[in-house]
Scaffold this motif. Structure first.
Motif, PDB file in Angstrom:
ATOM      1  N   ASP A 351      36.371  -9.901  92.767  1.00 55.83           N
ATOM      2  CA  ASP A 351      37.534  -9.404  92.115  1.00 55.83           C
ATOM      3  C   ASP A 351      38.859  -9.269  93.070  1.00 55.83           C
ATOM      4  OD1 ASP A 351      36.426  -9.126  89.577  1.00 55.83           O
ATOM      5  OD2 ASP A 351      35.636  -7.066  89.832  1.00 55.83           O
ATOM      6  N   SER A 352      38.362  -8.753  94.162  1.00 57.27           N
ATOM      7  CA  SER A 352      39.585  -8.489  95.214  1.00 57.27           C
ATOM      8  C   SER A 352      40.083  -9.917  95.695  1.00 57.27           C
ATOM      9  CB  SER A 352      39.058  -7.542  96.268  1.00 57.27           C
ATOM     10  OG  SER A 352      38.873  -6.232  96.047  1.00 57.27           O
ATOM     11  N   ILE A 353      39.056 -10.848  95.821  1.00 56.95           N
ATOM     12  CA  ILE A 353      39.317 -12.151  96.467  1.00 56.95           C
ATOM     13  C   ILE A 353      40.366 -12.810  95.192  1.00 56.95           C
ATOM     14  CG2 ILE A 353      38.472 -14.379  96.719  1.00 56.95           C
ATOM     15  CD1 ILE A 353      38.371 -12.780  99.368  1.00 56.95           C
ATOM     16  N   GLU A 354      39.984 -12.677  93.949  1.00 59.51           N
ATOM     17  CA  GLU A 354      40.579 -13.372  92.912  1.00 59.51           C
ATOM     18  C   GLU A 354      42.121 -12.797  92.863  1.00 59.51           C
ATOM     19  OE1 GLU A 354      38.211 -12.932  89.440  1.00 59.51           O
ATOM     20  OE2 GLU A 354      36.678 -14.569  90.323  1.00 59.51           O
ATOM     21  N   ALA A 355      42.065 -11.500  92.951  1.00 60.72           N
ATOM     22  CA  ALA A 355      43.451 -10.735  92.844  1.00 60.72           C
ATOM     23  C   ALA A 355      44.472 -11.200  94.003  1.00 60.72           C
ATOM     24  CB  ALA A 355      43.384  -9.291  92.843  1.00 60.72           C
ATOM     25  N   LYS A 391      37.855 -21.867  95.791  1.00 61.87           N
ATOM     26  CA  LYS A 391      37.963 -22.220  94.167  1.00 61.87           C
ATOM     27  C   LYS A 391      39.320 -21.586  93.786  1.00 61.87           C
ATOM     28  CE  LYS A 391      36.008 -21.313  89.784  1.00 61.87           C
ATOM     29  NZ  LYS A 391      34.867 -20.536  88.961  1.00 61.87           N
ATOM     30  N   CYS A 392      39.720 -20.521  94.360  1.00 61.52           N
ATOM     31  CA  CYS A 392      40.758 -19.740  93.765  1.00 61.52           C
ATOM     32  C   CYS A 392      42.014 -20.405  94.157  1.00 61.52           C
ATOM     33  CB  CYS A 392      40.994 -18.251  94.265  1.00 61.52           C
ATOM     34  SG  CYS A 392      39.652 -17.256  93.078  1.00 61.52           S
ATOM     35  N   LEU A 393      42.100 -20.815  95.610  1.00 59.22           N
ATOM     36  CA  LEU A 393      43.355 -21.173  96.123  1.00 59.22           C
ATOM     37  C   LEU A 393      43.619 -22.652  96.032  1.00 59.22           C
ATOM     38  CD1 LEU A 393      43.464 -19.062  99.336  1.00 59.22           C
ATOM     39  CD2 LEU A 393      44.952 -18.662  97.218  1.00 59.22           C
ATOM     40  N   LEU A 394      42.409 -23.683  96.065  1.00 54.39           N
ATOM     41  CA  LEU A 394      42.887 -24.920  96.175  1.00 54.39           C
ATOM     42  C   LEU A 394      42.839 -25.622  94.836  1.00 54.39           C
ATOM     43  CD1 LEU A 394      41.829 -24.272  99.275  1.00 54.39           C
ATOM     44  CD2 LEU A 394      41.559 -26.533  99.459  1.00 54.39           C
ATOM     45  N   PRO A 395      43.434 -26.610  94.323  1.00 53.68           N
ATOM     46  CA  PRO A 395      44.436 -27.330  95.326  1.00 53.68           C
ATOM     47  C   PRO A 395      45.810 -26.995  95.530  1.00 53.68           C
ATOM     48  CG  PRO A 395      44.195 -28.294  93.177  1.00 53.68           C
ATOM     49  CD  PRO A 395      43.347 -27.289  92.963  1.00 53.68           C
ATOM     50  N   GLU A 396      46.039 -25.930  94.900  1.00 56.23           N
ATOM     51  CA  GLU A 396      47.505 -25.423  95.029  1.00 56.23           C
ATOM     52  C   GLU A 396      47.718 -25.186  96.612  1.00 56.23           C
ATOM     53  OE1 GLU A 396      46.320 -23.970  90.631  1.00 56.23           O
ATOM     54  OE2 GLU A 396      45.397 -24.327  92.753  1.00 56.23           O
TER      55      GLU A 396
END
Length: 493
Positions: A351-355, A391-396
């Motif tokens: 959850d922390s990584i996603e936030a 997964k959360c950061l790429l590809p943006e």
């Protein structure tokens, strides 16, 4: 009933802050002991509370004495530290009626003194040392019945976190704090802070899966532990967006403890201001802090009645000022160092990584600067976390370089004294086992990426500075990494 015991300070030379830190570090559990406990399947139990009550007696307090501290007690998986910081900042706006506010949190980033604050500031080295050895000497001079407390042999001390909890109570009592905020260490039911008998309010931030060895594998088990801080007659509050099953358990726990549990909505007015702690997700923590501060101020007679907990409630200006001026280093923190922008958020759960990823994106996605990821997570499922981050950061957000480091501060192989950690495998750290595994994981996800593994934070900083051009560095994972980075950027041990 208070226990009067003689101090030995008068017959000993003054002991320094470094002496106190060395003594404190000796109370850490080493890696082998932690693994042995895990293998045994032993979880925290009621003995933890009984022992904390006994340690308190040994240094001269009944736990009922701590009621005069007027404590707000906060737990949760994510955001409990930020909630505590927001709550403290709001209460500080009432300095004309609240003289001294104590704050106890964990872990620390740069200095262990950060865990024990008064009116927002860590206590000074001199006070830390003096109070530390007050407690140390009183424990040396007293004993416990071994039939009831077999682990409390003569000369023994509480473990690292328990000792600091005990020390915080002593500091706040001696300093005459009239309001205190306590962040739970792990869980709640059996946490060492849970000797608090009559909090003014209890808060539960977002629930998630973490510390499963001690708290259980399911959200229901974790919620049961967190709800353990609820006390009869002490109103409890939680954010409105809790997992359904976790919220159900919290409601059951509130009913068991004969108290109320209120779900706190997000206040619309908070969407129009810039909170002192960055990150869109902080709005729920700030809303929870509003409810806790309101209840606390009513209990103290500062406010006549609680604020209405409705989305359209207009908050008093003092509340707004507190929320906009709150600070909490290591969480969505930006540090500008010449051409380098360090974007720092210690995130060690899914959850922390996603936030954190949402905040990182908002900061870097539109800039042309080179982008670097600096990551470590030594003790949790690091590969799962890094996969989720990718997964959360790429590809943006595409990184020009990825650096995996240990939490060791300096190239000499040493840690800053306040950051020494004995609860990790020295062999794993020296062999860079976690870091090499992280590199392999990232390369499977992104085969052509430029990935470095370094043995310490100082070396990681040198790699970043070698660019000699504007760089944005996303720093996430372990709070121990975040703390070590802040120390290394200061350039002093």
């Amino acid at each position: 009933m208070r226990l009067s015991v003689p101090l030995r300070m008068s017959t000993r030379p003054a002991r320094s802050y470094s002496d106190a830190i060395a003594a404190l570090n000796s109370l850490q559990s080493n890696y082998a002991n932690i693994m042995a406990i895990r293998a045994s399947g032993d979880r925290k139990n009621k003995m933890n509370i009984w022992e904390m009550q006994e340690w308190s007696r040994r240094i001269g307090y009944s736990t009922s004495d701590f009621n005069k501290l007027n404590i707000v007690h906060i737990t949760g998986t994510k955001g409990k530290g930020s909630t505590a910081a927001f709550t403290q900042s709001v209460l500080q706006q009432y300095g004309d009626q609240i003289r001294k506010i104590g704050l106890y949190t964990s872990p620390h980033l740069k200095s262990v003194r950060e865990r024990i604050r008064i009116n927002g500031q860590p206590i000074c080295e001199e006070k830390f040392s003096s109070y530390f050895f007050d407690v140390w000497d009183k424990l040396e001079a007293t004993s416990s019945p071994l039939d009831n407390f077999p682990h409390m042999t003569p000369g023994s001390k509480p473990g690292y976190f328990k000792y600091l909890t005990l020390l915080s109570f002593h500091v706040f009592m001696q300093e005459g704090c009239d309001s205190c905020i306590y962040e739970v260490g792990v869980g709640g039911e059996f946490d060492s802070t849970n000797i608090i008998e009559s909090p003014t309010a209890c808060g539960v931030s977002l629930l998630g899966i973490d510390h499963t060895f001690m708290l259980g594998e399911t959200i229901e088990e974790i919620a049961w532990n967190k709800g353990g801080i609820f006390k009869k007659g002490s109103p409890a509050f939680t954010i409105a967006a809790q997992p359904t099953k976790g919220l159900e358990v919290l409601k059951e726990r509130a009913q068991e403890r004969e108290t109320s549990l209120t779900e706190v909505p997000i206040f619309d007015s908070l969407k129009k201001i810039k909170l002192g702690i960055a990150g869109d997700f902080q709005i729920s923590n700030a809303s929870l802090a509003v409810a806790l501060a309101s209840q606390h101020l009513v209990r103290l007679g500062v406010l006549d009645q609680n604020l209405q907990l409705a989305p359209d409630t207009e908050l008093p200006q003092r509340f707004v000022d507190g929320l906009t001026s709150a600070k909490w280093n290591g969480r969505c923190q930006t540090v500008q160092d010449g051409a380098i922008t360090w974007l720092i958020d210690g995130a060690h759960t899914k959850d922390s990584i996603e936030a954190a990823s949402g905040w990182f994106k908002s900061e870097v996605i539109k800039t042309p600067r080179k982008k670097v990821l600096l990551f470590n997570q030594q003790t949790r499922d690091a590969e799962a976390l890094i996969t989720n981050l990718h997964k959360c950061l790429l590809p943006e957000v595409a990184f020009d370089r990825v650096i995996f480091t240990t939490n060791v501060t300096w190239k000499s192989g040493s840690y800053s004294a306040d950051l020494v950690s004995m609860n990790t495998s020295k062999e794993q750290v020296e062999n860079l086992e976690v870091q090499n595994a992280l590199r392999d994981t990232w390369l499977r996800l992104e085969p052509h990426a430029k990935v470095d593994v370094v043995a310490n934070i100082e070396s990681a900083i040198e790699l970043v500075k070698a660019y000699n051009e504007p760089v944005e560095v996303v720093v996430t994972g372990s709070l121990h990494l975040v703390g070590g980075l802040l120390v290394a950027l200061d350039g002093k041990d």
